[in-house]
Design an enzyme around this catalytic site. Structure first.
Site, PDB file in Angstrom:
ATOM      1  CG  ASP A 557      -2.248   0.643   0.969  1.00  0.00           C
ATOM      2  OD1 ASP A 557      -2.343   1.488   0.060  1.00  0.00           O
ATOM      3  OD2 ASP A 557      -3.220   0.304   1.679  1.00  0.00           O
ATOM      4  CD  GLU A 560       0.413   6.015  -4.007  1.00  0.00           C
ATOM      5  OE1 GLU A 560      -0.443   5.235  -4.450  1.00  0.00           O
ATOM      6  OE2 GLU A 560       0.743   6.047  -2.803  1.00  0.00           O
ATOM      7  CG  ASP A 634      -7.563   4.360  -0.983  1.00  0.00           C
ATOM      8  OD1 ASP A 634      -7.628   3.128  -1.121  1.00  0.00           O
ATOM      9  OD2 ASP A 634      -6.769   4.907  -0.193  1.00  0.00           O
TER      10      ASP A 634
END
Length: 954
Positions: A557, A560, A634
C-alpha cells in the site's frame, strides 16, 4: 592582393568548417549510430543516438552534453535480446539505421528523428524543434540534469492510449493534457500506444506531462464577470448553512486553488467547511474561440453548470481528492453563465480549477512528452502490425510478466478491515458454508499494535495466534491469505532503528515532526527503496515477521510513496529527498518499481519454488516482471466512479501491464451508506451498485472485492434470495467455471505477451467506430463485456464490432456485427457476447481454483467462422514453467465442414492429467444454445493426448 586580415579570416573559417564537418561525422558501433550537432547553446541537443534493440524497436537518446553521459535504466530489463542484423543508411541530409522491419533517420542538420516501416511508409516523426533541454525543475542544482521535452507530429485522426491509469474518464488522450504523477488512484506509466500501430516507452522517472504539455492556467486568464456583471472576477460565496447558499461571506475571486494541505490556509477563517457550502458564479468569456479543457481536483460534493446545464456532479471522500476533466466551448463575443458548487463535508477537503485554451498545434498536430528532470532524453520506439505487437515490444524491453499462481485468478474477499482473527476466519468459513467459491482472504492494515506501524507484528489482543489463523485458512478452508505491508515505520520502533542506523530512511518527515491520523497521531517515515541494502532489509523484516508464518501474498500500500497525503508536489519531493540514486525530483515516479523489486527478489531467493504475488497501489514500467498486479486505488462507491474505472483499466492494460483490479463496490462510501447502516432507498441503491460492480469485476484480470463499511461480503450486502445476492453468486460461479479459459490466458500472458483485458481497438482496430469506445472490452479472445454503470438501468447500448457475428453468452441468440443497438440488461445480468469462431472451455464446479483437476471440460463452440484455442496448464504454484514444464492442447474448429480437432498435446509437467473428457456444445446462428455447463451432448471425446477429430454439426 588579399589583405593579411582577410587571409586569416579565410583560414579561420576553413578551420571552423572542418571542425563542424568532423564533429557531425556519425560514430557507428555494433548497436547503432551517434550524430553530433554542434551548437553554442547550452540547452541545445549536442548528440542524437539511434540504437537497434530488435527488428521493431529502436532506442533514441539525446543529450545537451557532448559526449553523451552514460546512464542506467531502472525500467529496462537487463536481459535484452541480442541486436539483429541492421545496416547504416545515408542520404544527403540524413543518416539512419535500417532493420528488416523499420527504419529510423536522423536529420544531420536539426537532429530530428523520423521512423518508417521497411517499405518507407512514414510511421512517426519528431516535430521541428521538438527536442528541448532547460534548467531542471524546483531549482535543482545539478548541471548534469535537465528538464527535457520531445514533441512529435501527429495526424488529427490519430488515437493515443496507455500511459498507466488515469481517473479522469478519458480513453483516447489525443489533444488532452495528461499529468503523469504518482498519486493515490493515479498510476504514471509513460508507455504510449497509437492507433497507427507504434508505441513509445519514455525512459524517465520524474513527473512527466504528456500530450498538450502546457501547464493549465488559472481561471483569471479568461475574461471573468461576477454575479452583477462586473468584469474581473467571479463572485464567491462561503455560506455556513447549506440550505441558504447565498447567505455568507462574499469574495471576488479569479483563482480557485485549494489544491493541497498548505492551500487550506487560504480558506476564509469563518467558513465552516464541515457543514457549509461554497459557490462561485458569474460568467466566463474566452480570449480565443473554441473548446477549452477544464482540469479540476475535488473532494466532497462538486457540481458545475454552464448556461444552466449541469456538467459535473461528483463526490469523493474529503481527504482524498481526485482529478476531473471536462470540456466547454467558449467564444470571444459572448459570455457563458458559469457556476460551481462545493460542499466540502470536512475541514480537510479540496477543490481547484484550471483550464487550457484551444491550441490546434499542441492538440491536433502534435503531442509531447515533457519531464521535469533527466540526464538524457531517452525513449524507445516500438513498431508492430497491431497493439499486441506493441505490448510484446514493451515486455521485451521491460521484462516478461509471470504466470500468476492459479489461485490468484479466483475470488479475493477483502474489506477495510478484519479487526480480529475471529472476524477473518468467520468470513472464510461462511463462504465455505454457503458453497460460494473463494480462493483468497485479505488482511488489510492496522493488524499491528496501534503504536507499532512497521513492526509487522500482529496485535496479540486481537490476533492471539496469527500462525494458527493462517494454518486454518490453508488447511481447513483451502484458501490463501494476503497481508497488507506498508513501507512506513513509526519513529523509535525496532525496525525503524534498523533502517535508521544505516541511513536508509527518508528523514524530512521526522524532522518536521509530522504526525499521522492514528489515535493522537504518530511520527513516521518511509524507507528508501532505491537503496539495494534497504530493499534487502525490508524483505528480511517481513520475511521473519510475516512470510515465515505462511502468508501467501503481499499487498503493498501507499507505494507512490504517499508519506503525507495531500501535501503539495514540492513538499512530497522534500519528504523523499534524497534517494540513494539521486534527487527526488529526478526519481519521483519510480518508487513502486524498486519497492516491488525488493519483495520479489527476496521471496524468490528465500523460496524459489513458490510464485510471488504482489498487489501494489502504484506501478511503473517493468513492474510486471516482479510478479506485481495493481489496483485502482482508493476510489468512491458511486455509479459514476464505476463508469470511470472501465477506461482506467483499459488504458492500464494498453500500458503493457496485464494484471489489474479495482475495489469491487468502491472504497469510500457516502454518509447515506454507512451511518449507521444503509436503509430504504439508500440500501437498495447500495445493493444495486455492488451487483453491477461485481458483474464487471468478474471479467477483470483479478477478481477482488474491497472497501470501507458497509461490509463487502455478498452475504452482508444482501440476503440469499435477493436479486443482488443471486446475481453476485451466479457470476462468481461462472468465473470459476471459466477457470480453464482464464488460466490459459494467464499462461498466454507470459509465453506470448498477451493482454487479457482488451479494449476493442486491440482486436477490431480496422473498425474505426471502436476507437472511442471506452465502456466495452474483450475478456480474452472470446467474451465481449458490456458493464452496466447507471442506477436502475435495465438496458444499455452495445456496439457489435465488424468482422464477427455475436452470440449472447447466456441465451445463445445471434447478432450481426457492425451495428449498435440497445440490449436488455436487467438487474441481475451483465450483457456478455461471444464472437463467431470462438471456442470457450468451461471446467467443473469448484469451490477454489485447485480443488480438483479439470478431468471433464465442456467446449462451447460458436459457429460462423473458423476458430482456435490453446488450453494451457502447468503446476499452478511454482516457476517450473520457466524451464518448460507446462502443456498446451491446441483445439481448432473448421466451420466449413463443422470439424473440431483436438490436437496432440505439447509438453508435460508433474501431475499432468494423462486423459480427460471433452464435451462439445455447438452454438450456431440458427440454433441458439443458452449457457448451462451441465448440458447433455452427444459429442463426447475421450482424450489421451493424441490428436482426435470429430464432426460436431447439430
Amino acid at each position: 592582393m588579399y589583405s593579411t586580415k582577410l587571409i586569416y579570416a579565410l583560414i579561420f573559417s576553413a578551420i571552423l568548417t572542418a571542425c563542424s564537418s568532423s564533429s557531425s561525422k556519425p560514430i557507428q558501433n555494433k548497436n547503432g549510430i551517434t550524430v553530433s550537432l554542434p551548437s553554442d547553446d547550452t540547452y541545445a541537443a549536442k548528440q542524437v543516438r539511434l540504437e537497434v534493440i530488435t527488428d521493431r524497436i529502436i532506442r533514441v537518446s539525446s543529450s545537451a552534453q557532448n559526449p553523451m553521459p552514460s546512464t542506467s535504466s531502472l525500467m529496462i530489463s537487463d536481459q535484452l535480446p541480442s541486436p539483429p542484423t541492421w545496416e547504416k543508411v545515408e542520404t544527403k541530409d540524413s543518416i539512419g539505421v535500417k532493420t528488416a522491419e523499420v527504419q529510423a533517420w536522423i536529420s544531420t542538420s536539426t537532429g530530428e528523428v523520423t521512423f518508417k516501416d521497411a517499405s518507407g511508409k512514414l510511421l512517426l516523426q519528431e516535430a521541428k524543434d521538438g527536442k528541448a533541454f532547460s534548467p531542471p525543475a524546483d531549482g535543482l542544482q545539478d548541471d548534469q540534469v535537465y528538464t527535457i521535452q520531445q514533441r512529435f507530429k501527429s495526424p488529427s485522426d490519430e488515437a493515443l492510449y496507455g500511459l498507466g491509469q488515469q481517473q479522469t474518464g478519458l480513453f483516447n488522450y489525443k489533444g488532452y493534457h495528461v499529468d503523469l504523477t504518482q498519486y493515490n488512484s493515479v498510476v504514471a506509466v509513460p508507455f504510449l500506444v497509437s492507433s497507427r500501430n507504434y508505441g513509445i516507452l519514455w525512459d524517465n522517472y520524474s513527473i512527466t506531462k504528456f500530450g498538450d504539455a502546457r501547464d493549465p492556467l488559472p481561471l483569471s486568464e479568461l475574461r471573468l464577470y461576477d454575479a452583477t456583471g462586473k468584469e474581473g472576477f467571479l463572485t464567491a460565496t462561503y455560506a455556513n448553512d447549506q440550505t441558504r447558499p447565498d447567505e455568507g461571506l462574499i469574495e471576488q475571486e479569479g483563482h480557485i486553488a485549494y489544491t493541497f494541505l498548505e492551500d487550506l490556509k487560504k480558506i476564509p477563517k469563518n467558513f465552516d467547511m464541515a457543514n457549509g457550502v461554497a459557490t462561485w458564479q458569474g460568467k466566463l468569456q474566452a480570449r480565443k474561440n473554441g473548446e477549452h479543457h477544464f482540469h479540476m481536483t475535488y473532494s466532497g460534493y462538486i457540481k458545475v453548470w454552464a448556461d444552466g446545464k449541469l456538467l459535473v456532479d461528483r463526490w469523493r471522500e474529503s481527504w482524498n481528492p481526485g482529478p476531473l476533466v471536462f470540456n466547454l466551448t467558449l467564444n470571444t463575443e459572448k459570455a457563458t453563465d458559469f457556476k460551481i458548487e462545493w460542499i466540502p463535508e470536512s475541514t480537510q477537503s479540496f477543490v481547484s480549477m484550471k483550464f487550457l485554451p484551444p491550441d490546434p498545434y499542441r492538440t491536433k498536430e502534435t503531442f509531447t512528452f515533457r519531464s521535469e528532470a533527466g540526464k538524457t532524453l531517452d525513449y524507445y520506439f516500438v513498431a508492430g502490425k497491431n497493439m499486441d505487437d506493441l505490448i510484446s515490444g514493451y515486455r521485451q524491453l521491460t521484462g516478461k510478466a509471470q504466470v500468476m499462481p492459479k489461485w490468484a485468478m479466483g475470488f479475493w474477499q477483502s474489506r477495510e478491515r478484519y479487526k480480529t482473527q475471529e472476524e477473518l476466519l468467520n468470513t472464510v468459513a461462511e463462504y465455505r458454508k454457503r458453497n460460494i467459491p473463494l480462493d483468497n482472504i485479505v488482511q488489510d492494515w492496522s493488524y499491528w499494535p496501534e503504536d507499532a506501524w512497521g513492526s509487522h507484528d500482529f496485535d496479540p489482543a486481537r490476533f492471539p495466534d496469527p500462525t494458527g489463523m493462517i494454518d486454518q485458512v490453508h488447511d481447513q478452508h483451502h484458501a490463501h491469505i494476503m497481508i497488507s505491508v506498508w513501507p512506513k515505520f513509526y519513529e523509535g520502533i525496532e525496525h525503524y532503528r534498523q533502517f535508521d542506523e544505516k541511513g536508509w530512511l527518508y528523514k524530512q518527515n521526522i524532522i518536521n515532526r509530522q504526525r499521522d491520523w492514528i489515535g493522537e497521531g504518530y511520527i513516521s517515515t518511509f524507507y528508501d527503496a532505491y537503496n539495494p541494502g534497504a530493499r534487502k532489509l525490508f524483505w528480511k523484516q517481513i520475511n521473519e515477521k510475516l512470510y515465515k508464518k505462511g502468508n501467501d501474498a503481499w499487498w503493498l500500500d501507499a507505494t507512490e510513496p504517499d508519506i503525507l497525503s495531500n501535501a503539495s508536489i514540492k513538499h512530497r519531493k522534500s519528504l523523499m529527498h534524497p534517494t540513494a540514486l539521486g534527487s527526488a525530483t529526478e526519481y519521483f515516479n519510480g518508487y513502486p518499481l524498486v519497492n516491488a523489486k525488493g519483495i520479489y527478489n527476496g521471496q524468490r531467493a528465500t523460496n524459489p519454488h513458490k510464485r510471488v504475488f504482489i498487489l501494489t497501489r502504484s506501478a511503473f514500467p517493468g513492474i510486471q516482471r516482479y510478479g506485481a498486479a495493481t489496483w485502482s486505488g482508493d476510489i468512491s462507491a458511486r455509479f459514476d466512479e464505476l463508469e470511470q474505472q472501465i477506461p482506467a483499466g483499459l488504458n492500464f492494460s494498453l500500458s503493457g501491464l496485464p494484471y489489474w483490479t479495482t475495489d469491487i463496490g468502491g472504497f469510500f462510501v457516502e454518509d447515506k451508506y454507512d451511518r449507521p447502516d444503509p436503509e430504504g432507498e439508500a440500501l437498495e441503491e447500495w445493493r444495486e451498485l455492488n451487483t453491477r460492480w461485481y458483474q464487471y469485476g468478474t471479467f477483470t484480470p483479478l477478481y477482488r472485492a474491497h472497501g470501507q463499511y458497509p461490509y463487502r461480503e455478498v452475504f452482508n450486502i444482501a440476503p440469499e434470495g435477493h436479486p443482488a445476492y443471486e446475481s453476485i453468486v451466479f457470476y462468481n460461479r461462472l468465473r470459476y467455471r471459466l477457470m480453464p479459459y482464464i488460466y490459459s490466458l494467464t499462461g498466454k500472458i507470459h509465453h506470448e505477451d498477451y493482454t487479457i483485458m482488451r479494449p476493442l481497438v486491440m482486436d477490431f482496430g480496422e473498425d474505426t467506430a471502436v476507437r472511442e469506445i471506452d465502456d466495452q472490452f474483450m475478456f480474452g479472445p472470446s467474451i465481449l463485456v458490456n458493464p452496466v454503470y447507471q442506477y436502475k438501468a435495465t438496458s444499455r447500448d452495445v456496439y457489435f464490432p465488424k468482422g464477427a457475428g455475436w452470440f449472447d453468452l447466456l441465451t445463445g441468440d445471434y447478432q450481426e456485427g457492425g451495428v449498435q443497438k440497445s440490449v436488455s440488461a436487467p438487474y441481475g445480468k451483465i450483457p456478455l457476447y461471444v464472437p463467431s469462431g470462438s471456442i470457450l472451455p468451461l471446467g467443473p464446479a469448484i469451490q477454489y481454483a485447485d480443488e480438483k483437476p479439470a478431468e471433464e471440460i465442456t467446449l462451447f463452440v460458436y459457429g460462423g467462422k473458423n476458430g482456435s484455442f490453446e488450453l494451457y496448464e502447468d503446476e499452478g504454484t511454482n516457476y517450473n514453467y520457466e524451464q518448460g514444464k507446462f502443456s498446451i492442447i491446441p483445439i481448432t474448429y473448421n466451420d466449413g465442414d463443422k470439424t473440431l480437432t483436438i490436437g496432440d498435446r505439447k509438453g508435460n509437467f508433474q501431475g499432468m492429467l494423462k486423459t480427460r473428457t471433452f464435451r462439445i456444445i455447438m452454438v450456431e446462428k440458427d440454433r441458439p444454445v443458452a449457457y448451462a455447463p451441465e448440458l447433455t451432448t452427444k459429442h463426447i471425446i475421450k482424450y489421451t493426448g493424441k490428436a482426435i477429430k470429430t464432426i460436431i454439426a447439430n
